[in-house]
Structure formats: structure tokens, C-alpha cells
Design an enzyme around this catalytic site. Structure first.
Site, PDB file in Angstrom:
ATOM      1  N   HIS A   1       0.925  -1.440   0.152  1.00  0.00           N
ATOM      2  CA  HIS A   1      -0.036   0.007  -0.082  1.00  0.00           C
ATOM      3  C   HIS A   1       0.962   1.300  -0.148  1.00  0.00           C
ATOM      4  O   HIS A   1       2.101   1.256   0.413  1.00  0.00           O
ATOM      5  CB  HIS A   1      -0.862   0.043   1.144  1.00  0.00           C
TER       6      HIS A   1
ATOM      7  N   CYS B   1      -2.190  -0.154   9.948  1.00  0.00           N
ATOM      8  CA  CYS B   1      -3.149  -0.918   9.378  1.00  0.00           C
ATOM      9  C   CYS B   1      -4.284  -1.249  10.492  1.00  0.00           C
ATOM     10  O   CYS B   1      -5.314  -1.773  10.241  1.00  0.00           O
ATOM     11  CB  CYS B   1      -2.600  -2.313   8.827  1.00  0.00           C
TER      12      CYS B   1
HETATM   13  C1  CIR Z   1      -3.237  -7.977   3.108  1.00  0.00           C
HETATM   14  O1  CIR Z   1      -2.459  -8.415   2.361  1.00  0.00           O
HETATM   15  O2  CIR Z   1      -4.454  -7.391   2.748  1.00  0.00           O
HETATM   16  C2  CIR Z   1      -2.876  -7.826   4.700  1.00  0.00           C
HETATM   17  N1  CIR Z   1      -2.127  -9.060   4.748  1.00  0.00           N
HETATM   18  C3  CIR Z   1      -2.277  -6.651   5.043  1.00  0.00           C
HETATM   19  C4  CIR Z   1      -3.068  -5.499   4.993  1.00  0.00           C
HETATM   20  C5  CIR Z   1      -2.011  -4.388   5.717  1.00  0.00           C
HETATM   21  N2  CIR Z   1      -2.707  -3.356   5.712  1.00  0.00           N
HETATM   22  C6  CIR Z   1      -2.468  -1.906   5.532  1.00  0.00           C
HETATM   23  O3  CIR Z   1      -1.166  -1.827   4.926  1.00  0.00           O
HETATM   24  N3  CIR Z   1      -3.073  -1.015   5.545  1.00  0.00           N
END
Ligand code: CIR
Length: 256
Positions: free
Chosen positions: A164, A251
Site C-alpha cells: 500500500h 493498518c
Molecule cells: C493484506 O494483504 O491485505 C494483509 N495481509 C495486510 C494488510 C495491511 N494493511 C495496510 O497496510 N493498511
């Protein structure tokens, strides 16, 4: 100033979430401890927490940041770009409409993950990524503009290590950005004071300013010292188990 945050406890399905990190499986009990420390830190920063129960249907649902974009004047429910996560937003609708009765939504074929949106005061950087497409970004731009905010796109497609935008960008306040070197020359950041990590400490860029404090991941001593020298009240948090699942400090909560 933030007053509130929404968090969701990782479930026992957490270890089955999406990951590219190649750091091995997370240890669930350790993830729970790290999550508890994270919640305590948010409370230390003055936030009132809404704690959601684990969602057995979604292994990645502890990463609540991706489900919405919350601002002072408007809120938008995301439409997550990973097929296994798309249903997560629906599970957030009720809790978000409690705080934002006029909650807006990203509609198909738009896709957008909250982790791609970096708020910088009255301006928003919107990452175009494998998770957020231009249609979703355009819908968010319109919602933000309707609330009087400006925004611009930062294309991170194909950049290794950046799931992201906020994997490589954080707004620290006072027109200062922490940014990975690979993004530092982007036009979008011109006029900002940029702080770059040393090689090998890129993960630390996903830090989180919450009111008077700055949350920084443990294990990145040069970045930590840099932040202390800049005058931030740093809180160090162990994030190892979330890093294994491509997640970081931002996150794990929605702040507003
Ligand atoms: C994903 O791949 O969507 C999750 N394992 C990690 C999400 C991390 N979120 C973020 O950086 N906002």
C-alpha cells in the site's frame, strides 16, 4: 486531533491471511500480545477505542484500516481490492454509520484499500496500487472534494515492498513526510519536508502520528533516533507478527 479509534482483535484464522513477506507464519499468541500493546498505546495517546470481535470469515480483518477512509468532515467505506477481503467492508458498515451517518461508499468497478490513502492535513495522497484502481481513486477524490479536501495520486504499481502507499509513506504533521527513498522524488511530495529511512529500515516508515505521540515499530534504531531528534514523543511497539502478514502500525486501526 484524533479522539477515537476502531480496532479488531486478530482471530485464530489470522495466520491464514494474505502475505508476501516471506517471514514465516505468525505466532497467534504473540500477535494477540502485540495487539494489546498497540491498543494500550492508542489509549495513552488519548483515544477512546471501539474494540470489535475477531471476524471468523476474514483472516485479514484485524487490518481494519483498509475498510474505510475516515476524515473530520466525511467518511467513505472502501471496496477492498483483494478478492478474499472484499466482504470485510460490509462488516464495518454498521459500526461506521454509528459515527458517520452520511457514510459514502466506493462502488464497482472501483476498488480501494484504506492503506493506500495518506491524509496530510487538508490534502490526501491516494496510492494507485494492486489494491486501489483509478476508478476507486476517482470516486474517493470526488467524495473528498465534496468535503473541501484536495488530493492527488501516487502510482506505486510494480514497486517491490510496497503493498500500500502507506507501506512507504507517513504524514508526520507540519508538512513533514516520512517516505521511502524509492518514492522521494515524486512530484506529489514537492514542497514537503521529507525524511527518508536508511537502507534496511524501510519498514519503519509505516509509523503513526497520533496527537502528541508518534508510534514507531521496534527494531529500527536509526529511524527511531531520527524521530526522537526531530522532537517526536516516540512510542516503540513490537510489530513482528503483523509484519509477517504485510501489516504495520497504521493498518491496525481507523483513527478519527
Ligand atoms: C493484506 O494483504 O491485505 C494483509 N495481509 C495486510 C494488510 C495491511 N494493511 C495496510 O497496510 N493498511
Amino acid at each position: 486531533m484524533f479522539q477515537q479509534a476502531i480496532v479488531r482483535l486478530p482471530g485464530s484464522n489470522f495466520v491464514r491471511g494474505l502475505t508476501t513477506a516471506g517471514l514465516g507464519l505468525p505466532v497467534y499468541a504473540t500477535a494477540l500480545q502485540q495487539h494489546a500493546q498497540y491498543c494500550m498505546a492508542l489509549e495513552e495517546c488519548g483515544l477512546a477505542l471501539t474494540r470489535l470481535e475477531p471476524d471468523p470469515d476474514y483472516s485479514d480483518s484485524t487490518f481494519v484500516e483498509d475498510t474505510a477512509v475516515l476524515t473530520q468532515r466525511t467518511a467513505v467505506l472502501a471496496r477492498l481490492g483483494a478478492p478474499s477481503r472484499m466482504g470485510e467492508a460490509a462488516g464495518m458498515r454498521d459500526v461506521l454509520t454509528h459515527f458517520y451517518p452520511d457514510l459514502q461508499s466506493i462502488h464497482p468497478p472501483g476498488m480501494l484499500d484504506g492503506g493506500d490513502i495518506c491524509e496530510a492535513g487538508e490534502h490526501f495522497f491516494i496510492g494507485i496500487s494492486e489494491r486501489t484502481n483509478e476508478t476507486g481513486a476517482g470516486q474517493l477524490t470526488a467524495s473528498l472534494a465534496g468535503a473541501g479536501y484536495t488530493s492527488c495520486y501516487v502510482d506505486i504499481r510494480g514497486m517491490s515492498g510496497l503493498l500500500h502507499l502507506k507501506s512507504g509513506l507517513a504524514y508526520l504533521g507540519d508538512r513533514r513526510l516520512a517516505v521511502v527513498t524509492a518514492l522521494a522524488n515524486r512530484e506529489a511530495f514537492r514542497g514537503y519536508d521529507l525524511v527518508c529511512p536508511q537502507a534496511g529500515e524501510e519498514y519503519a516508515v509505516n509509523c503513526l502520528r497520533v496527537n502528541d505521540h508518534l508510534l514507531v515499530a521496534a527494531g529500527y534504531p536509526v529511524f527511531e533516533t531520527l524521530m526522537r531528534d526531530l522532537g517526536y514523543k516516540v512510542i516503540i511497539l513490537e510489530m513482528s507478527e503483523f509484519r509477517k502478514m504485510d501489516g504495520g502500525l497504521t493498518c491496525l486501526s481507523l483513527r478519527f
